[in-house]
Scaffold this motif. Sequence first.
Motif, PDB file in Angstrom:
ATOM      1  N   ASP A   1      -3.922  -6.015  -8.505  1.00 11.23           N
ATOM      2  CA  ASP A   1      -5.016  -5.215  -7.963  1.00 11.23           C
ATOM      3  C   ASP A   1      -4.669  -4.505  -6.663  1.00 11.23           C
ATOM      4  O   ASP A   1      -5.525  -3.854  -6.065  1.00 11.23           O
ATOM      5  CB  ASP A   1      -6.230  -6.129  -7.704  1.00 11.23           C
ATOM      6  N   LEU A   2      -3.435  -4.611  -6.221  1.00  5.83           N
ATOM      7  CA  LEU A   2      -3.059  -4.123  -4.902  1.00  5.83           C
ATOM      8  C   LEU A   2      -3.329  -2.628  -4.731  1.00  5.83           C
ATOM      9  O   LEU A   2      -3.844  -2.211  -3.688  1.00  5.83           O
ATOM     10  CB  LEU A   2      -1.582  -4.434  -4.644  1.00  5.83           C
ATOM     11  N   ASP A   3      -3.035  -1.806  -5.722  1.00  5.35           N
ATOM     12  CA  ASP A   3      -3.285  -0.366  -5.600  1.00  5.35           C
ATOM     13  C   ASP A   3      -4.764  -0.073  -5.401  1.00  5.35           C
ATOM     14  O   ASP A   3      -5.138   0.750  -4.564  1.00  5.35           O
ATOM     15  CB  ASP A   3      -2.766   0.390  -6.829  1.00  5.35           C
ATOM     16  N   ASP A   4      -5.623  -0.747  -6.162  1.00  3.06           N
ATOM     17  CA  ASP A   4      -7.067  -0.550  -6.024  1.00  3.06           C
ATOM     18  C   ASP A   4      -7.569  -1.029  -4.666  1.00  3.06           C
ATOM     19  O   ASP A   4      -8.423  -0.382  -4.046  1.00  3.06           O
ATOM     20  CB  ASP A   4      -7.824  -1.280  -7.132  1.00  3.06           C
TER      21      ASP A   4
ATOM     22  N   LEU B   1      -5.811  -1.244  -1.814  1.00  5.26           N
ATOM     23  CA  LEU B   1      -5.350  -0.334  -0.764  1.00  5.26           C
ATOM     24  C   LEU B   1      -6.088   0.996  -0.814  1.00  5.26           C
ATOM     25  O   LEU B   1      -6.395   1.582   0.230  1.00  5.26           O
ATOM     26  CB  LEU B   1      -3.841  -0.133  -0.868  1.00  5.26           C
ATOM     27  N   ALA B   2      -6.397   1.474  -2.014  1.00  5.71           N
ATOM     28  CA  ALA B   2      -7.160   2.721  -2.139  1.00  5.71           C
ATOM     29  C   ALA B   2      -8.545   2.559  -1.523  1.00  5.71           C
ATOM     30  O   ALA B   2      -9.040   3.465  -0.829  1.00  5.71           O
ATOM     31  CB  ALA B   2      -7.267   3.135  -3.606  1.00  5.71           C
TER      32      ALA B   2
ATOM     33  N   ARG C   1      -8.233   2.637   2.249  1.00  2.00           N
ATOM     34  CA  ARG C   1      -7.984   3.995   2.752  1.00  2.00           C
ATOM     35  C   ARG C   1      -9.253   4.835   2.826  1.00  2.00           C
ATOM     36  O   ARG C   1      -9.302   5.808   3.574  1.00  2.00           O
ATOM     37  CB  ARG C   1      -6.954   4.697   1.873  1.00  2.00           C
TER      38      ARG C   1
ATOM     39  N   ASN D   1      -1.585   1.783   8.018  1.00  2.00           N
ATOM     40  CA  ASN D   1      -0.891   2.239   6.808  1.00  2.00           C
ATOM     41  C   ASN D   1       0.366   3.013   7.159  1.00  2.00           C
ATOM     42  O   ASN D   1       1.390   2.866   6.495  1.00  2.00           O
ATOM     43  CB  ASN D   1      -1.827   3.084   5.937  1.00  2.00           C
TER      44      ASN D   1
ATOM     45  N   GLU E   1       4.135   1.994   6.041  1.00  2.59           N
ATOM     46  CA  GLU E   1       5.027   2.904   5.326  1.00  2.59           C
ATOM     47  C   GLU E   1       6.366   3.014   6.030  1.00  2.59           C
ATOM     48  O   GLU E   1       7.411   3.026   5.400  1.00  2.59           O
ATOM     49  CB  GLU E   1       4.371   4.278   5.205  1.00  2.59           C
TER      50      GLU E   1
END
Length: 103
Positions: free
Chosen positions: A27-30, A32-33, A36, A89, A93
Motif C-alpha cells: 500500500d506504500l504508493d497509495d 505516499l500519494a 502528498r 519528500n 528523494e
Amino acid sequence: RNWRARSSAEVRRFQSLRTFLVAHMEDLDDILAAIRRIEGKMDRRAFKQYMRDAVPGVHFTRASLEFLFNQYDSDKDGFVSGVEVVARNQAGEVMLQGGMPEG
C-alpha cells in the motif's frame, strides 16, 4: 553516554521503519500519494483520521500512524503541514538517489 542514547533512539527508529514497511509494502504508493495531498496544517488526531479516510482499504495500526506522523512532523510542533510534507519528500528523494539532505 549521550552516544548510547542517540544510538538506541536510531535503532528504535529503524525498527519502526522496518515494521511499517513490512506491514504496508503493498500500500506504500497509495499512502505516499495521500500524504502528498496534504494542504494546510493537521494535528495528530486530524492526520490519523485523514489517513484512514484517504486510504480506506488500508488497516493502519496506532503505531503505524504514529510512525507516519512523527516522520512528517519535522519541526516537532505537533502539526503536519503541506510544507513539511514537501520538504520531507524532497529529502527522501535525495537520500534514495544516494545523497544526504543538508541541514
